[in-house]
Design a protein around this motif. Structure first.
Motif, mmCIF file in Angstrom:
data_model
loop_
_atom_site.group_PDB
_atom_site.id
_atom_site.type_symbol
_atom_site.label_atom_id
_atom_site.label_comp_id
_atom_site.label_asym_id
_atom_site.label_seq_id
_atom_site.Cartn_x
_atom_site.Cartn_y
_atom_site.Cartn_z
ATOM 1 N N SER A 37 0.842 -1.207 0.000
ATOM 2 C CA SER A 37 0.000 0.000 0.000
ATOM 3 C C SER A 37 0.874 1.253 0.000
ATOM 4 C CB SER A 37 -0.929 -0.019 1.215
ATOM 5 O OG SER A 37 -1.713 -1.197 1.216
ATOM 6 N N LYS A 51 -4.846 2.982 2.558
ATOM 7 C CA LYS A 51 -4.567 2.880 3.993
ATOM 8 C C LYS A 51 -3.355 1.984 4.229
ATOM 9 C CE LYS A 51 -9.214 3.422 5.788
ATOM 10 N NZ LYS A 51 -10.006 2.965 4.641
ATOM 11 N N THR A 59 -4.908 -4.692 5.007
ATOM 12 C CA THR A 59 -5.647 -4.767 3.757
ATOM 13 C C THR A 59 -6.315 -6.135 3.632
ATOM 14 O OG1 THR A 59 -3.865 -3.416 2.834
ATOM 15 C CG2 THR A 59 -5.454 -4.310 1.269
ATOM 16 N N ASP A 75 -4.388 -3.416 -5.305
ATOM 17 C CA ASP A 75 -3.659 -3.651 -4.058
ATOM 18 C C ASP A 75 -4.261 -4.865 -3.365
ATOM 19 O OD1 ASP A 75 -1.958 -3.255 -1.887
ATOM 20 O OD2 ASP A 75 -3.293 -1.813 -0.908
HETATM 21 MG MG MG Z 1 -1.747 -2.968 2.478
#
Ligand code: MG
Ligand code: GTP
Length: 191
Positions: A37, A51, A59, A75
């Protein structure tokens, strides 16, 4: 290429990776906490498009970000986070592998983010095997290079390159943006 626009489009939990616009994907894979990320944020020049967290395993969905109205960064959740239950870990890994093996939305390239300090792990090696078997274009991003002194960074990179053989390896820092120009050029060549 300059990344001038980046917008969050959707988070996917199931297997529905297709988007109606059929724009190409660049997928970000890697161990939890490797900095997937953060690398995306650094590439798009926004601190908080995605985030990030000091707590690994943040995530949980595959998040789609549309870049310059012309392609997607995807992502993915990190694999191999020990504090997730085995059930959850397996579910996550299964989902990632499904995307790689069966999804119609074949990514133009898969960026495998690793921690430069840690190098390739067993799960990264498994991932590379599967990606190769499915004929995906892979680039290894050795992130967090800022944490290593110059000489140590050089040594780490050459040992990662030696193991990666024909897969390109790029040193990167999401913190200092080292490697950003080179990686942006690579992305342009894929999309
Ligand atoms: Mg992440
Ligand atoms: N020093 C340094 N820290 C970094 C770098 N990239 C990421 N980090 C830190 O590493 C931690 C994890 O980063 P994330 O970007 O959330 O990692 P992730 O791979 O997305 O993790 P999951 O979403 O859990 O899979 C955060 O505390 C980041 O600030 C880097 O290049 N240098």
């Amino acid at each position: 290429m300059k990344i001038s626009k980046a917008e969050f489009i959707k988070g996917v939990i199931g297997d529905d990776y297709g988007l109606k616009d059929n724009l190409p994907h660049i997928a970000f894979f890697g161990r939890s906490n490797a900095g997937k990320s953060s690398v995306i944020n650094s590439l798009v020049g926004k601190k908080d498009l995605v985030k990030t967290s000091k707590i690994p395993g943040k995530t949980r969905e595959a998040n789609f970000f549309r870049i310059n109205n012309s392609f997607y960064f995807v992502d993915f959740p990190g694999y191999g986070y020990a504090k997730h239950s085995i059930l959850e870990r397996n579910k996550m890994i299964k989902r990632i592998f499904w995307y790689v093996e069966f999804s119609d939305a074949r990514p133009k390239a898969v960026f495998l983010i690793i921690d430069a300090n840690v190098g390739l792990t067993a799960l990264d090696r498994d991932m590379i095997k599967t990606l190769k078997a499915n004929k995906h274009q892979i680039v290894i991003i050795a992130n967090k290079i800022d944490k290593l002194a110059k000489s140590a960074a050089g040594k780490q990179l050459s040992s990662i390159k030696k193991e990666a053989r024909d897969i390109p390896v790029l040193g990167y820092s999401a913190k200092t943006n080292e490697g950003k120009d080179e990686l942006t050029q690579k992305i342009a060549s894929f999309v």
